[in-house]
Design a protein around this motif. Structure first.
Motif, PDB file in Angstrom:
ATOM      1  N   ILE A   6      25.479  -4.126  27.806  1.00 23.26           N
ATOM      2  CA  ILE A   6      25.113  -5.254  28.651  1.00 23.26           C
ATOM      3  C   ILE A   6      25.661  -4.992  30.040  1.00 23.26           C
ATOM      4  CG2 ILE A   6      25.298  -7.745  29.039  1.00 23.26           C
ATOM      5  CD1 ILE A   6      25.759  -8.050  26.003  1.00 23.26           C
ATOM      6  N   TYR A   8      25.899  -6.560  34.080  1.00 25.40           N
ATOM      7  CA  TYR A   8      25.891  -7.838  34.785  1.00 25.40           C
ATOM      8  C   TYR A   8      25.795  -7.582  36.289  1.00 25.40           C
ATOM      9  CZ  TYR A   8      27.292 -12.315  36.688  1.00 25.40           C
ATOM     10  OH  TYR A   8      27.327 -13.498  37.400  1.00 25.40           O
ATOM     11  N   TYR A  15      22.087 -10.861  33.411  1.00 28.65           N
ATOM     12  CA  TYR A  15      22.477  -9.792  32.502  1.00 28.65           C
ATOM     13  C   TYR A  15      21.276  -8.901  32.235  1.00 28.65           C
ATOM     14  CZ  TYR A  15      26.650 -12.513  31.565  1.00 28.65           C
ATOM     15  OH  TYR A  15      27.831 -13.204  31.698  1.00 28.65           O
ATOM     16  N   ILE A  17      20.228  -6.076  29.197  1.00 24.33           N
ATOM     17  CA  ILE A  17      20.599  -5.505  27.901  1.00 24.33           C
ATOM     18  C   ILE A  17      19.779  -4.244  27.690  1.00 24.33           C
ATOM     19  CG2 ILE A  17      20.705  -5.877  25.410  1.00 24.33           C
ATOM     20  CD1 ILE A  17      20.449  -8.914  27.478  1.00 24.33           C
ATOM     21  N   GLU A  63      19.883  -4.189  20.516  1.00 26.11           N
ATOM     22  CA  GLU A  63      19.333  -4.614  21.810  1.00 26.11           C
ATOM     23  C   GLU A  63      18.280  -5.694  21.605  1.00 26.11           C
ATOM     24  OE1 GLU A  63      16.391  -2.979  25.333  1.00 26.11           O
ATOM     25  OE2 GLU A  63      17.398  -1.511  24.086  1.00 26.11           O
ATOM     26  N   LYS A  67      18.395  -9.604  22.934  1.00 26.80           N
ATOM     27  CA  LYS A  67      17.320 -10.089  23.813  1.00 26.80           C
ATOM     28  C   LYS A  67      16.565 -11.259  23.186  1.00 26.80           C
ATOM     29  CE  LYS A  67      16.380  -5.958  26.521  1.00 26.80           C
ATOM     30  NZ  LYS A  67      15.421  -4.867  26.802  1.00 26.80           N
ATOM     31  N   ILE A  75      25.195 -14.589  25.117  1.00 24.32           N
ATOM     32  CA  ILE A  75      25.569 -13.290  25.677  1.00 24.32           C
ATOM     33  C   ILE A  75      26.993 -13.370  26.243  1.00 24.32           C
ATOM     34  CG2 ILE A  75      25.091 -11.645  27.537  1.00 24.32           C
ATOM     35  CD1 ILE A  75      22.068 -12.331  27.076  1.00 24.32           C
TER      36      ILE A  75
END
Length: 90
Positions: A6, A8, A15, A17, A63, A67, A75
């Protein structure tokens, strides 16, 4: 070894991913380079969380799971929980 990770961006407050079987620092460098994908919008992405897997399919599965949550708070929770494990003084 493969990873689900992840990223940022503070400037976007978003975010990202992803998954990869390459070195995470190299993967981050590619996200920060000139390309035309989502992460190309800004150059302040940092790795805030990663998980290791034995195969690419396992990393990709994780992943997709993250998501599918479509939840910033979930998250943030896995990021915060992992930081507590790595840094028990938190």
């Amino acid at each position: 070894m493969c990873h689900c990770y992840i990223l940022y961006s503070k400037s976007l407050d978003k975010y990202y991913i992803g998954h990869s079987c390459e070195n995470l620092q190299e993967r981050l460098r590619k996200h920060l380079s000139n390309h035309k994908e989502f992460t190309a919008k800004v150059k302040d992405w940092i790795i805030v969380h990663f998980e290791m897997f034995n195969s690419k399919s396992e990393a990709y599965r994780r992943e997709r799971e993250i998501k599918a949550w479509k939840s910033k708070s979930k998250i943030q929770k896995i990021i915060n929980d992992s930081q507590r494990i790595e840094h028990p003084d938190f």
